[in-house]
Design a protein around this motif. Structure first.
Motif, PDB file in Angstrom:
ATOM      1  N   LEU A 222       6.652 -96.181 106.542  1.00 47.46           N
ATOM      2  CA  LEU A 222       6.908 -95.847 105.142  1.00 47.46           C
ATOM      3  C   LEU A 222       5.758 -95.022 104.568  1.00 47.46           C
ATOM      4  N   VAL A 223       4.531 -95.381 104.928  1.00 47.04           N
ATOM      5  CA  VAL A 223       3.364 -94.622 104.454  1.00 47.04           C
ATOM      6  C   VAL A 223       3.461 -93.174 104.926  1.00 47.04           C
ATOM      7  N   GLU A 224       3.820 -92.991 106.191  1.00 48.15           N
ATOM      8  CA  GLU A 224       3.951 -91.633 106.736  1.00 48.15           C
ATOM      9  C   GLU A 224       5.028 -90.848 105.991  1.00 48.15           C
ATOM     10  N   LEU A 225       6.163 -91.514 105.727  1.00 47.50           N
ATOM     11  CA  LEU A 225       7.263 -90.869 105.014  1.00 47.50           C
ATOM     12  C   LEU A 225       6.856 -90.488 103.588  1.00 47.50           C
ATOM     13  N   LEU A 226       6.201 -91.420 102.889  1.00 45.16           N
ATOM     14  CA  LEU A 226       5.802 -91.156 101.510  1.00 45.16           C
ATOM     15  C   LEU A 226       4.720 -90.079 101.443  1.00 45.16           C
ATOM     16  N   THR A 227       3.771 -90.147 102.370  1.00 43.93           N
ATOM     17  CA  THR A 227       2.708 -89.143 102.402  1.00 43.93           C
ATOM     18  C   THR A 227       3.291 -87.747 102.575  1.00 43.93           C
ATOM     19  N   TYR A 228       4.202 -87.610 103.510  1.00 44.73           N
ATOM     20  CA  TYR A 228       4.844 -86.306 103.757  1.00 44.73           C
ATOM     21  C   TYR A 228       5.540 -85.797 102.497  1.00 44.73           C
ATOM     22  N   ASN A 229       6.312 -86.669 101.852  1.00 40.98           N
ATOM     23  CA  ASN A 229       7.098 -86.249 100.691  1.00 40.98           C
ATOM     24  C   ASN A 229       6.231 -85.965  99.470  1.00 40.98           C
ATOM     25  N   PHE A 230       5.197 -86.777  99.262  1.00 42.28           N
ATOM     26  CA  PHE A 230       4.315 -86.508  98.128  1.00 42.28           C
ATOM     27  C   PHE A 230       3.537 -85.214  98.327  1.00 42.28           C
ATOM     28  N   GLN A 231       3.038 -84.989  99.539  1.00 43.72           N
ATOM     29  CA  GLN A 231       2.300 -83.755  99.793  1.00 43.72           C
ATOM     30  C   GLN A 231       3.204 -82.535  99.670  1.00 43.72           C
ATOM     31  N   LYS A 232       4.458 -82.692 100.071  1.00 47.44           N
ATOM     32  CA  LYS A 232       5.436 -81.615  99.921  1.00 47.44           C
ATOM     33  C   LYS A 232       5.653 -81.271  98.447  1.00 47.44           C
ATOM     34  N   GLU A 233       5.498 -82.287  97.569  1.00 40.97           N
ATOM     35  CA  GLU A 233       5.667 -82.095  96.126  1.00 40.97           C
ATOM     36  C   GLU A 233       4.384 -81.650  95.433  1.00 40.97           C
TER      37      GLU A 233
ATOM     38  N   GLU B   6      -3.732-100.104 103.365  1.00 38.36           N
ATOM     39  CA  GLU B   6      -2.807-101.235 103.481  1.00 38.36           C
ATOM     40  C   GLU B   6      -3.447-102.520 102.978  1.00 38.36           C
ATOM     41  N   ASP B   7      -4.628-102.402 102.399  1.00 38.14           N
ATOM     42  CA  ASP B   7      -5.438-103.557 102.037  1.00 38.14           C
ATOM     43  C   ASP B   7      -5.652-103.620 100.522  1.00 38.14           C
TER      44      ASP B   7
ATOM     45  N   ILE C 210       0.915 -96.216  93.915  1.00 37.68           N
ATOM     46  CA  ILE C 210       2.152 -96.799  94.440  1.00 37.68           C
ATOM     47  C   ILE C 210       1.728 -98.070  95.165  1.00 37.68           C
ATOM     48  N   LEU C 211       2.138 -99.225  94.657  1.00 39.53           N
ATOM     49  CA  LEU C 211       1.557-100.505  95.072  1.00 39.53           C
ATOM     50  C   LEU C 211       2.621-101.462  95.598  1.00 39.53           C
ATOM     51  N   ASP C 212       2.544-101.769  96.894  1.00 39.30           N
ATOM     52  CA  ASP C 212       3.481-102.722  97.484  1.00 39.30           C
ATOM     53  C   ASP C 212       3.117-104.151  97.063  1.00 39.30           C
ATOM     54  N   TRP C 213       4.119-104.978  96.877  1.00 35.49           N
ATOM     55  CA  TRP C 213       3.903-106.366  96.445  1.00 35.49           C
ATOM     56  C   TRP C 213       3.182-107.163  97.523  1.00 35.49           C
ATOM     57  N   MET C 214       3.636-107.033  98.795  1.00 33.94           N
ATOM     58  CA  MET C 214       3.102-107.843  99.895  1.00 33.94           C
ATOM     59  C   MET C 214       2.169-106.996 100.754  1.00 33.94           C
ATOM     60  N   ILE C 215       0.859-107.145 100.534  1.00 30.19           N
ATOM     61  CA  ILE C 215      -0.143-106.423 101.305  1.00 30.19           C
ATOM     62  C   ILE C 215      -1.255-107.381 101.713  1.00 30.19           C
ATOM     63  N   ALA C 216      -2.129-106.908 102.589  1.00 31.39           N
ATOM     64  CA  ALA C 216      -3.174-107.757 103.144  1.00 31.39           C
ATOM     65  C   ALA C 216      -4.249-108.091 102.105  1.00 31.39           C
TER      66      ALA C 216
ATOM     67  N   ILE D 282      10.236-100.581  91.712  1.00 29.72           N
ATOM     68  CA  ILE D 282      11.330-100.061  92.520  1.00 29.72           C
ATOM     69  C   ILE D 282      11.510-100.955  93.741  1.00 29.72           C
ATOM     70  N   THR D 283      12.752-101.315  94.038  1.00 31.55           N
ATOM     71  CA  THR D 283      13.026-102.240  95.134  1.00 31.55           C
ATOM     72  C   THR D 283      13.372-101.481  96.417  1.00 31.55           C
ATOM     73  N   LYS D 284      12.969-102.057  97.542  1.00 33.13           N
ATOM     74  CA  LYS D 284      13.286-101.499  98.854  1.00 33.13           C
ATOM     75  C   LYS D 284      14.689-101.953  99.266  1.00 33.13           C
ATOM     76  N   PRO D 285      15.420-101.110 100.008  1.00 36.86           N
ATOM     77  CA  PRO D 285      15.080 -99.730 100.377  1.00 36.86           C
ATOM     78  C   PRO D 285      15.309 -98.767  99.222  1.00 36.86           C
ATOM     79  N   PHE D 286      14.603 -97.664  99.269  1.00 40.63           N
ATOM     80  CA  PHE D 286      14.745 -96.640  98.235  1.00 40.63           C
ATOM     81  C   PHE D 286      14.547 -95.288  98.900  1.00 40.63           C
ATOM     82  N   SER D 287      14.973 -94.241  98.233  1.00 40.45           N
ATOM     83  CA  SER D 287      14.769 -92.898  98.773  1.00 40.45           C
ATOM     84  C   SER D 287      13.461 -92.336  98.234  1.00 40.45           C
ATOM     85  N   PRO D 288      12.724 -91.586  99.046  1.00 41.40           N
ATOM     86  CA  PRO D 288      11.489 -90.960  98.553  1.00 41.40           C
ATOM     87  C   PRO D 288      11.741 -90.090  97.325  1.00 41.40           C
ATOM     88  N   ARG D 289      12.894 -89.438  97.263  1.00 39.08           N
ATOM     89  CA  ARG D 289      13.207 -88.599  96.110  1.00 39.08           C
ATOM     90  C   ARG D 289      13.282 -89.430  94.828  1.00 39.08           C
ATOM     91  N   GLU D 290      13.858 -90.635  94.949  1.00 33.83           N
ATOM     92  CA  GLU D 290      13.935 -91.495  93.773  1.00 33.83           C
ATOM     93  C   GLU D 290      12.536 -91.916  93.318  1.00 33.83           C
TER      94      GLU D 290
END
Length: 232
Positions: free
Chosen positions: A14-25, A33-34, A51-57, A103-111
């Motif tokens: 997911l990090v890789e996907l979000l990084t790609y899409n944010f950089q594209k924008e 992850e911590d 962008i902050l995930d609820w369940m992290i280390a 925002i709840t998972k799953p979600f689209s990067p565009r959203e």
């Protein structure tokens, strides 16, 4: 200057996907992850949004958000929480903790990116505009001109950059070190007391004619652009 997003997520795909899409924008991205490191990066890297995930280390996203809101330097930093939890009670808990959106998972990067733009338009309009404004101060970035109450304010280059940074983050407290990094640049060696000198010059220029002081000094913390311009 590209807006900067801090992605706090432990799912590598997911990090890789979000990084790609944010950089594209057109965003600059930072990842961790911590939870403990997220708090450190929020202070050191000065992101425009998290962008902050609820369940992290180490620390839950909820606790990270709670601590961000307690710290004057990050209290106004926009946060969007990610979670697989769909219960209304969980969503309310996240928002009550101080998240600006949820925002709840799953979600689209565009959203998610659309949500990010919406939050930034609401909380950081400077990112989308060529004119910055706060109280009775207006800055035209294209014309390199500053007005206060309709009167022209002459500023030197450093004071202009310093005021621009404050206008892009109204109400947020910045330490001298953060101002040096963001206004002077990370690769430039300048003593911290130089910040105080330029703050005094900026104050003198924008307060000309007995106008109310909009630069707030926070003891042991730094400075903020705040209509309650005083020493805390």
């Amino acid at each position: 200057m590209n807006p900067k997003v801090l992605i706090v997520e432990d799912d590598a795909n997911l990090v890789e996907l979000l990084t790609y899409n944010f950089q594209k924008e057109g965003f600059d991205t930072i990842q961790t992850e911590d939870g403990e490191e997220a708090l450190m990066l929020a202070l050191e890297q000065d992101p425009d949004i998290i962008i902050l995930d609820w369940m992290i280390a180490n620390l839950s996203g909820i606790e990270v958000c709670r601590r961000l809101r307690r710290d004057p330097q990050t209290a106004n930093l926009p946060v969007i929480m990610l979670t697989a939890r769909t219960d209304e009670a969980d969503r309310i808990r996240g928002l009550d903790t101080g998240a600006d959106d949820y925002i709840t998972k799953p979600f689209s990067p565009r959203e998610l990116i659309a949500r990010v733009h919406a939050v930034l338009r609401r909380l950081r309009p400077a990112i989308a505009n060529s004119t910055l404004a706060y109280a009775d101060i207006e800055m035209d970035l294209g014309a390199h001109k500053v007005l206060r109450g309709g009167d022209r304010v002459p500023l030197g280059p450093t004071e202009f950059r310093l005021l621009r940074h404050f206008l892009e983050h109204p109400g947020r407290v910045f330490s001298r070190e953060q101002l040096l990094d963001n206004v002077w640049g990370r690769d430039v060696y300048v003593e911290q007391r130089t910040v105080d000198v330029h703050i005094r010059r900026l104050r003198k220029a924008i307060n000309e004619g007995g106008k109310p002081d909009l630069i707030r000094t926070v003891r042991s913390a730094g400075y903020a652009l705040d209509e309650a311009g005083k020493v805390d």
